[in-house]
Design a protein around this motif. Structure first.
Motif, PDB file in Angstrom:
ATOM      1  N   ASP A  58      45.784  25.505  32.731  1.00 52.42           N
ATOM      2  CA  ASP A  58      45.466  26.546  33.700  1.00 52.42           C
ATOM      3  C   ASP A  58      44.979  27.814  32.981  1.00 52.42           C
ATOM      4  OD1 ASP A  58      45.307  27.705  36.276  1.00 52.42           O
ATOM      5  OD2 ASP A  58      47.169  26.695  36.881  1.00 52.42           O
ATOM      6  N   SER A  59      44.783  28.889  33.748  1.00 51.00           N
ATOM      7  CA  SER A  59      44.361  30.172  33.188  1.00 51.00           C
ATOM      8  C   SER A  59      45.116  31.285  33.898  1.00 51.00           C
ATOM      9  CB  SER A  59      42.844  30.369  33.335  1.00 51.00           C
ATOM     10  OG  SER A  59      42.455  30.377  34.702  1.00 51.00           O
ATOM     11  N   VAL A  60      45.042  32.509  33.359  1.00 50.37           N
ATOM     12  CA  VAL A  60      45.821  33.610  33.908  1.00 50.37           C
ATOM     13  C   VAL A  60      45.041  34.912  33.812  1.00 50.37           C
ATOM     14  CG1 VAL A  60      47.004  34.123  31.713  1.00 50.37           C
ATOM     15  CG2 VAL A  60      48.123  34.692  33.881  1.00 50.37           C
ATOM     16  N   GLY A  61      45.239  35.782  34.806  1.00 50.16           N
ATOM     17  CA  GLY A  61      44.595  37.094  34.815  1.00 50.16           C
ATOM     18  C   GLY A  61      45.589  38.192  34.536  1.00 50.16           C
ATOM     19  N   GLY A  62      45.241  39.411  34.945  1.00 51.06           N
ATOM     20  CA  GLY A  62      46.133  40.524  34.699  1.00 51.06           C
ATOM     21  C   GLY A  62      45.545  41.842  35.148  1.00 51.06           C
ATOM     22  N   ILE A  63      46.220  42.919  34.792  1.00 44.90           N
ATOM     23  CA  ILE A  63      45.795  44.271  35.172  1.00 44.90           C
ATOM     24  C   ILE A  63      45.517  45.088  33.918  1.00 44.90           C
ATOM     25  CG2 ILE A  63      46.482  46.421  36.306  1.00 44.90           C
ATOM     26  CD1 ILE A  63      48.086  44.739  38.276  1.00 44.90           C
ATOM     27  N   ILE A  64      44.435  45.837  33.964  1.00 40.53           N
ATOM     28  CA  ILE A  64      43.964  46.667  32.857  1.00 40.53           C
ATOM     29  C   ILE A  64      43.998  48.123  33.303  1.00 40.53           C
ATOM     30  CG2 ILE A  64      41.907  47.254  31.502  1.00 40.53           C
ATOM     31  CD1 ILE A  64      41.133  44.168  32.100  1.00 40.53           C
ATOM     32  N   GLU A  65      44.380  49.006  32.391  1.00 39.74           N
ATOM     33  CA  GLU A  65      44.319  50.440  32.691  1.00 39.74           C
ATOM     34  C   GLU A  65      43.423  51.134  31.685  1.00 39.74           C
ATOM     35  OE1 GLU A  65      47.634  52.452  34.388  1.00 39.74           O
ATOM     36  OE2 GLU A  65      47.528  54.073  32.911  1.00 39.74           O
ATOM     37  N   ARG A 125      42.604  51.581  37.126  1.00 42.68           N
ATOM     38  CA  ARG A 125      43.139  50.259  36.845  1.00 42.68           C
ATOM     39  C   ARG A 125      42.223  49.210  37.456  1.00 42.68           C
ATOM     40  NH1 ARG A 125      47.342  53.518  37.107  1.00 42.68           N
ATOM     41  NH2 ARG A 125      47.169  53.645  39.370  1.00 42.68           N
ATOM     42  N   ALA A 126      42.139  48.068  36.789  1.00 40.34           N
ATOM     43  CA  ALA A 126      41.302  46.971  37.254  1.00 40.34           C
ATOM     44  C   ALA A 126      42.114  45.688  37.283  1.00 40.34           C
ATOM     45  CB  ALA A 126      40.096  46.799  36.338  1.00 40.34           C
TER      46      ALA A 126
END
Length: 365
Positions: A197-204, A298-299
């Motif tokens: 699988d794959s995973v995302g996240g949050i960037i600031e 944030r993205a």
């Protein structure tokens, strides 16, 4: 100042064409190459990063290390340039541009995926790193980092000063400001990789030293937060952008949301002109105009859509059910995306700084 990119993932390279860049600026190529190297790093990247060793070449617009005012061509060469021999695919990947792009342009999937690929962001990082050299002259610093990966949310970091944010971020393989959490995050990513699988996240991203007055309230298309949101949202796999308190502001009363003002003559000579705040829920932007506080965005990055265990799809040739094709990909590209976010934001701030200079420098009219 403006730029566009050209090139495909497995073409000969990625080009960024920068126009209206100021003349007379000494260009630090090492700084640009350092950002390109950071974009290739971060735990969770795929095998492609072992092939490429991104560096920038200036094809035009720089003479003896100094910008000339002419268009600047930044070229990042691809070592893995096999676009002409790579096979076409007929099983579009859910979450990618494969199907919609192929139907829209009436062409096979291969040229769609080649241009839609995040490899294109090498050009955006190169352009942003060039723009940072304008920001540096004005004492402005942009710092991007990872806030969370999947459901793993990192501790609060509001007490860190810019120098500490940068030092801690640069010690982390995940580009967070908590390098002591790297082992836990790497274990999380390894488990996701093992499951296919794959995973995302949050960037600031935080931008320090921005003066009061960038952007404008006078027209919708001139608002600084709108420009920044568009730039960040245009990055591959970004599905949400917020400024300051963002979506949480919808659940906050006005008395707690807005940032009380004060005046301190000790800061009158700096970029805030002496106007200080106890909080920064606005994220440094009010009414589409920078207010002297750090700009905070944030993205949200979705998981990469290319999966080792592919989702169901349809074969475009037969219209029969078929698993989506697998193209070499990352498990977690959130750290790399944080570099892209940082640099596209830096570009927008630099562009706005140059365009708005007459409005923010006393006596410049």
């Amino acid at each position: 100042m403006q730029y566009k990119t050209a090139g495909e993932s497995h073409g000969r390279g990625i080009l960024a064409l920068v126009e209206y860049f100021p003349a007379g600026l000494t260009i630090n190529v090492d700084d640009i190459n350092a950002e390109l190297k950071r974009r290739q790093g971060g735990y969770g990247r795929g095998a492609r990063q072992k092939i490429e060793a991104d560096t920038v070449d200036f094809l035009t617009g720089v003479w003896r290390g100094t910008s000339t005012g002419a268009p600047i061509s930044l070229w990042v060469k691809n070592r893995d340039h096999r676009i002409d021999t790579a096979p076409d695919i007929t099983q579009p990947r859910p979450g990618h541009a494969d199907l919609a792009g192929s139907i829209k342009y009436g062409i096979p999937i291969r040229p769609i995926l080649e241009r839609a690929s995040a490899r294109e962001t090498a050009g955006r990082v190169a352009a942003g790193a060039l723009a940072k050299q304008v920001l540096k002259q004005h004492g402005i610093t942009a710092i991007g980092f990872v806030k969370s990966i999947g459901s793993f949310t990192l501790p609060d970091d509001d007490d860190f000063q810019p120098e500490e944010l940068l030092e801690r971020r640069n010690r982390s393989e995940l580009y967070t400001v908590f390098p002591e959490k790297d082992a836990e995050l790497k274990k999380l990513i390894d488990g996701i990789a093992a499951s296919g699988d794959s995973v995302g996240g949050i960037i600031e991203i935080r931008v320090f030293g921005v003066p009061i007055g960038l952007g404008s309230h006078t027209q919708w298309c001139d608002k600084l937060d709108g420009k920044l949101a568009q730039a960040v949202m245009s990055i591959q796999a970004i599905k949400g952008v917020e400024v300051g308190l963002g979506f949480a502001s919808a659940q906050t009363l006005g008395s707690a949301m807005h940032d009380p003002m004060g005046f301190d003559s000790a800061f009158e000579a700096d970029h805030t002109q002496g106007f200080v705040r106890r909080t920064n829920n606005a994220g440094g932007i009010e009414g589409g105009i920078s207010n002297g506080q750090p700009i905070v965005l944030r993205a949200a990055m979705k998981p990469i859509p290319t999966l080792l265990k592919p989702l169901e799809s349809v074969d475009l040739a037969t219209k029969l059910p078929s698993p989506a094709v697998y193209e070499r990909s990352d498990v977690c590209a959130v750290p790399a995306a944080s570099v892209v976010v940082e640099n596209v934001v830096a570009w927008e701030i630099a562009r706005e700084l140059l365009e708005d200079r007459k409005h923010i420098e006393p006596g410049s009219l």
